[in-house]
Design an enzyme around this catalytic site. Structure first.
Site, PDB file in Angstrom:
ATOM      1  N   TYR A   1    -110.020 -55.197  72.811  1.00  0.00           N
ATOM      2  CA  TYR A   1    -108.992 -56.170  72.428  1.00  0.00           C
ATOM      3  C   TYR A   1    -108.244 -55.691  71.194  1.00  0.00           C
ATOM      4  O   TYR A   1    -107.004 -55.691  71.155  1.00  0.00           O
ATOM      5  CB  TYR A   1    -109.628 -57.529  72.158  1.00  0.00           C
ATOM      6  CG  TYR A   1    -108.657 -58.573  71.668  1.00  0.00           C
ATOM      7  CD1 TYR A   1    -107.758 -59.180  72.538  1.00  0.00           C
ATOM      8  CD2 TYR A   1    -108.630 -58.951  70.323  1.00  0.00           C
ATOM      9  CE1 TYR A   1    -106.851 -60.137  72.090  1.00  0.00           C
ATOM     10  CE2 TYR A   1    -107.737 -59.901  69.867  1.00  0.00           C
ATOM     11  CZ  TYR A   1    -106.852 -60.487  70.753  1.00  0.00           C
ATOM     12  OH  TYR A   1    -105.951 -61.432  70.297  1.00  0.00           O
TER      13      TYR A   1
ATOM     14  N   SER B   1    -102.315 -59.600  66.553  1.00  0.00           N
ATOM     15  CA  SER B   1    -103.494 -60.304  66.024  1.00  0.00           C
ATOM     16  C   SER B   1    -103.951 -59.593  64.768  1.00  0.00           C
ATOM     17  O   SER B   1    -103.691 -58.393  64.583  1.00  0.00           O
ATOM     18  CB  SER B   1    -104.616 -60.291  67.062  1.00  0.00           C
ATOM     19  OG  SER B   1    -105.860 -60.669  66.492  1.00  0.00           O
TER      20      SER B   1
END
Length: 259
Positions: free
Chosen positions: A166, A153
């Site tokens: 995350y 990501s």
């Protein structure tokens, strides 16, 4: 076979494994790989969704096998790898995609959410690597293209408030693949990472912090965000280039996304 048909099915003869295949990027990528000629093993926990996707792929003339699996369970993943080899052949394309995004301030101390992200985004990724690297290296030794492609990501490198855990898991993935490339590249296994920006998938639905959820929903409403099919097309392109070409790290952003 005509040149035109070869162009339309650049992944013919490939055996692809897609984790997190029950929805979103995983489902779209599995569908696209099958359209391009690959036989696809679908890995995820939700059996009903996997079965429906496999039926859709086979109904369109493709080949797909649904393998319900919890990627956080090492033995479960190794059992799935054995089934892939027995039913489809040696895997030569692994899209290591399963993951979860649970955003909250670190001061909320949502340690169950922290652990869930670590379990799926780190341990699950490692379990898939451990189960399928032997097949990838065997495929490469046989002279076939061999690809290990992992979903990271933009959060791996960008400083985003409330994304601490995350982002940490995705930074692990991005750096891990650089290190794996050093080892596996020597064995002719291509290692690649994709780092998407905002994608319209189920991930925002998992966010439990109201402010973070609103931020992500507003972004989806305000700009033309990526669709799962956009990422799927990128994965397919990485796998379809000539064997001696390794597209190592690709960031995929909506044109209008500024962060």
């Amino acid at each position: 076979m005509s040149a035109a048909l070869l162009t339309e099915t650049p992944l013919s003869g490939r055996v692809a494994v897609v984790s997190g295949a029950s929805s979103g990027i995983g489902a779209a990528t599995a569908t696209r790989l099958a359209e391009l000629g690959a036989s696809v093993a679908l890995l995820a926990r939700r059996k009903e969704k996997l079965d429906a996707l496999a039926e859709t792929i086979t109904g369109a003339g493709g080949t797909a096998v649904a393998l319900p699996v919890d990627v956080t369970d090492r033995e479960d993943v190794h059992a799935a790898a054995r089934r892939v080899e027995a039913e489809l052949g040696t895997a030569d394309l692994v899209f290591n995609n399963a993951g979860v995004q649970l955003i909250s301030p670190i001061t909320d101390l949502r340690q169950d959410d922290w652990q869930r992200q670590i379990d799926l985004n780190v341990t699950g990724v490692m379990n898939v690597i451990g189960a399928f690297v032997p097949q990838l290296t065997a495929a490469a030794e046989a002279g076939k293209p061999a690809d290990l492609i992992t979903t990271s990501s933009i959060a791996a490198t960008r400083i985003l408030e409330k994304f601490s855990v995350y982002s940490g898991t995705k930074a692990y993935i991005s750096h891990l693949t650089r290190l794996l490339r050093v080892e596996l590249g020597q064995k002719n296994v291509r290692v690649a990472t994709i780092e998407p920006g905002m994608v319209d998938t189920e991930l925002p639905d998992h966010v439990t912090d109201p402010d973070a959820s609103t931020l992500m929903t507003d972004l989806i409403d305000r700009i033309d965000v990526l669709q799962s099919a956009d990422v799927a097309e990128t994965v397919a392109f990485i796998a379809a280039v000539p064997r001696h070409v390794n597209l190592t790290e690709i960031t995929i952003l909506p044109t209008a996304q500024a962060i």
